[in-house]
Write a protein that holds these residues in place. Structure first.
Motif, PDB file in Angstrom:
ATOM      1  N   LEU A 281      45.403  22.828  31.257  1.00 14.33           N
ATOM      2  CA  LEU A 281      44.182  23.085  32.019  1.00 14.33           C
ATOM      3  C   LEU A 281      44.330  24.245  33.005  1.00 14.33           C
ATOM      4  CD1 LEU A 281      43.139  19.408  32.885  1.00 14.33           C
ATOM      5  CD2 LEU A 281      42.349  20.811  30.962  1.00 14.33           C
ATOM      6  N   VAL A 282      45.547  24.701  33.210  1.00 17.24           N
ATOM      7  CA  VAL A 282      45.826  25.688  34.259  1.00 17.24           C
ATOM      8  C   VAL A 282      45.068  26.987  34.042  1.00 17.24           C
ATOM      9  CG1 VAL A 282      47.621  27.197  35.211  1.00 17.24           C
ATOM     10  CG2 VAL A 282      48.024  24.743  35.010  1.00 17.24           C
ATOM     11  N   MET A 283      45.022  27.482  32.796  1.00 19.53           N
ATOM     12  CA  MET A 283      44.395  28.774  32.551  1.00 19.53           C
ATOM     13  C   MET A 283      42.922  28.780  32.945  1.00 19.53           C
ATOM     14  SD  MET A 283      44.351  31.178  29.134  1.00 19.53           S
ATOM     15  CE  MET A 283      46.121  31.243  29.129  1.00 19.53           C
ATOM     16  N   GLY A 288      38.578  30.304  36.971  1.00 14.60           N
ATOM     17  CA  GLY A 288      37.572  29.873  37.940  1.00 14.60           C
ATOM     18  C   GLY A 288      37.905  30.309  39.350  1.00 14.60           C
ATOM     19  N   ALA A 289      39.179  30.186  39.717  1.00 19.60           N
ATOM     20  CA  ALA A 289      39.612  30.567  41.064  1.00 19.60           C
ATOM     21  C   ALA A 289      39.430  32.063  41.304  1.00 19.60           C
ATOM     22  CB  ALA A 289      41.072  30.172  41.270  1.00 19.60           C
ATOM     23  N   VAL A 290      39.785  32.862  40.299  1.00 20.13           N
ATOM     24  CA  VAL A 290      39.630  34.315  40.419  1.00 20.13           C
ATOM     25  C   VAL A 290      38.155  34.665  40.574  1.00 20.13           C
ATOM     26  CG1 VAL A 290      39.888  36.510  39.227  1.00 20.13           C
ATOM     27  CG2 VAL A 290      41.745  34.836  39.151  1.00 20.13           C
ATOM     28  N   ALA A 291      37.312  34.085  39.711  1.00 16.29           N
ATOM     29  CA  ALA A 291      35.878  34.404  39.729  1.00 16.29           C
ATOM     30  C   ALA A 291      35.227  34.007  41.044  1.00 16.29           C
ATOM     31  CB  ALA A 291      35.179  33.703  38.569  1.00 16.29           C
ATOM     32  N   MET A 292      35.743  32.970  41.693  1.00 12.42           N
ATOM     33  CA  MET A 292      35.138  32.486  42.926  1.00 12.42           C
ATOM     34  C   MET A 292      35.635  33.208  44.172  1.00 12.42           C
ATOM     35  SD  MET A 292      34.815  28.386  42.230  1.00 12.42           S
ATOM     36  CE  MET A 292      33.932  28.084  43.757  1.00 12.42           C
ATOM     37  N   GLY A 293      36.577  34.130  44.011  1.00 15.48           N
ATOM     38  CA  GLY A 293      36.963  34.969  45.142  1.00 15.48           C
ATOM     39  C   GLY A 293      38.269  34.637  45.821  1.00 15.48           C
ATOM     40  N   ALA A 294      39.122  33.838  45.169  1.00 20.97           N
ATOM     41  CA  ALA A 294      40.440  33.561  45.757  1.00 20.97           C
ATOM     42  C   ALA A 294      41.232  34.854  45.906  1.00 20.97           C
ATOM     43  CB  ALA A 294      41.202  32.568  44.887  1.00 20.97           C
ATOM     44  N   ILE A 328      43.199  36.903  32.700  1.00 20.49           N
ATOM     45  CA  ILE A 328      42.456  36.881  33.972  1.00 20.49           C
ATOM     46  C   ILE A 328      41.966  38.266  34.382  1.00 20.49           C
ATOM     47  CG2 ILE A 328      43.628  34.819  34.845  1.00 20.49           C
ATOM     48  CD1 ILE A 328      45.256  36.652  36.692  1.00 20.49           C
ATOM     49  N   LYS A 329      42.402  39.310  33.678  1.00 16.71           N
ATOM     50  CA  LYS A 329      42.022  40.678  34.070  1.00 16.71           C
ATOM     51  C   LYS A 329      40.512  40.916  34.085  1.00 16.71           C
ATOM     52  CE  LYS A 329      46.365  43.005  32.959  1.00 16.71           C
ATOM     53  NZ  LYS A 329      47.043  44.022  32.124  1.00 16.71           N
ATOM     54  N   PRO A 330      39.754  40.468  33.072  1.00 19.96           N
ATOM     55  CA  PRO A 330      38.300  40.666  33.150  1.00 19.96           C
ATOM     56  C   PRO A 330      37.657  39.934  34.331  1.00 19.96           C
ATOM     57  CG  PRO A 330      38.968  40.120  30.907  1.00 19.96           C
ATOM     58  CD  PRO A 330      40.158  39.884  31.785  1.00 19.96           C
ATOM     59  N   PHE A 331      38.214  38.788  34.690  1.00 22.94           N
ATOM     60  CA  PHE A 331      37.682  38.035  35.815  1.00 22.94           C
ATOM     61  C   PHE A 331      37.993  38.738  37.134  1.00 22.94           C
ATOM     62  CE2 PHE A 331      38.106  35.105  32.338  1.00 22.94           C
ATOM     63  CZ  PHE A 331      36.975  34.318  32.427  1.00 22.94           C
TER      64      PHE A 331
END
Length: 338
Positions: A281-283, A288-294, A328-331
């Motif tokens: 589930l990590v990926m 989600g974390a990247v997209a939300m601004g972490a 995660i690069k596109p995010f």
């Protein structure tokens, strides 16, 4: 402070509250409504006794602060976002996104060096690894201690990656600070206030994980201990909380990202490994974390998770981590991060 009185009390009961407010050093301002009487108490809470004792009075319904209890970590005190400099090329909270990766526990030189080289090649900028491990059972692996710290230092020398590792005890503050670039305060110690003070006084960046059942305000107030002890280098880390759900190890609360960004100027990173306890589930949680601004991720990576000495089920393989860093690069681009 705002003191709300109960309905239908006598003027004598109201006057008793007013006298107590003045006695404690505050200036009361009475506002009478149709159903309630509200008293505004003006004064400096830092130099006067707390008015929260009034909650025990039978004629008082509630006592509420006007200002936030966490002052230094709040955006009211510091409207612009802060950055934390870990090394010359690792500055958390700036445009560049950072990934901290490595094994849950430092087990051996071979295991650590292999992991450090792979995560760096894939794009990680900080090496994580536990030398002291807080385990639920006293019979489980507790970490290599100082030997583990020395191996982390050797990995830093060979790869150039700064180190984040957990600090468990006031007794080990100087020892861990000697080796680590970031001091991690784990979930079990998130409200160990003397440890927070000791960590702050080293001057090192402090990564403060959210407590297992900690409310957001409690987490922010724990962070206040770092800044109140003249250390501006605070990083919040969401690592999942305990809920009624048993499908995952913890419930990763990604809503903390916008909440911390709204309430505080300090950077926030996400630990999805601890957050769900399942490598499969990590990926998705990372995206989600990247997209939300972490501002970064804290990930567990192991050469062979099936043979890990701790938390093997949540650690990524080398191939899985390398794939994650690509995906995660596109995010990151969508979130405006490098």
């Amino acid at each position: 402070m705002i003191i709300v009185l109960k309905p239908n009390i006598t003027r004598r009961q109201e006057n008793a509250v007013l006298k107590e407010i003045q006695k404690l050093g505050y200036e009361p301002h009475v506002m009478r409504g149709v159903a309630r009487t509200v008293i505004g108490a003006i004064g400096d809470e830092r130099t006067h006794a707390s008015l929260e004792t009034l909650t025990a009075w039978p004629q008082v319904e509630s006592v509420m602060p006007v200002q936030k209890r966490y002052k230094l970590v709040s955006r009211e005190a510091h409207p612009s976002s802060s950055t934390v400099k870990v090394s010359s090329n690792v500055i958390l909270g700036a445009r560049k996104f950072h990934v901290m990766a490595g094994p849950c526990s430092v087990e051996s030189e071979k295991q650590l060096m292999a992991t450090a080289k792979v995560v760096k090649q894939a794009g990680a900028t900080v090496l994580r690894g536990g030398a002291f491990k807080p385990r639920t059972s006293p019979y489980e692996f507790q970490g290599l201690g100082e030997k583990g710290l020395k191996l982390l230092a050797k990995a830093r020398q060979e790869t150039g990656l700064p180190i984040v590792t957990e600090l468990l005890s006031e007794q080990h503050v100087d020892l861990v600070a000697e080796y680590a670039d970031i001091l991690q305060i784990g979930t079990r110690n998130a409200q160990n206030f003397q440890l927070l003070i000791a960590a702050a006084r080293t001057g090192k960046p402090v990564l403060l994980k959210r407590g297992l059942s900690m409310r957001i305000e409690e987490w922010l107030l724990a962070g206040e201990y770092i800044l109140a002890n003249e250390n501006p280098n605070l990083i919040f880390c969401e690592r999942g909380i305990r809920t009624f759900e048993t499908y995952t190890r913890n419930t990763l609360d990604l809503s903390t990202i916008p909440i911390i960004k709204n309430e505080s100027h300090c950077p926030i990173v996400i630990d999805p490994s601890q957050g769900c306890g399942r490598a499969d589930l990590v990926m998705s949680l990372c995206k989600g974390a990247v997209a939300m601004g972490a501002d970064g991720l804290l990930l567990e990576v192991h050469p062979n998770p099936a043979e890990a000495w701790s938390d093997g089920a949540q650690q990524l393989t080398f191939d899985h981590f390398t794939r994650l860093m690509r995906e995660i690069k596109p995010f990151l681009a969508a979130a405006g991060r490098d």
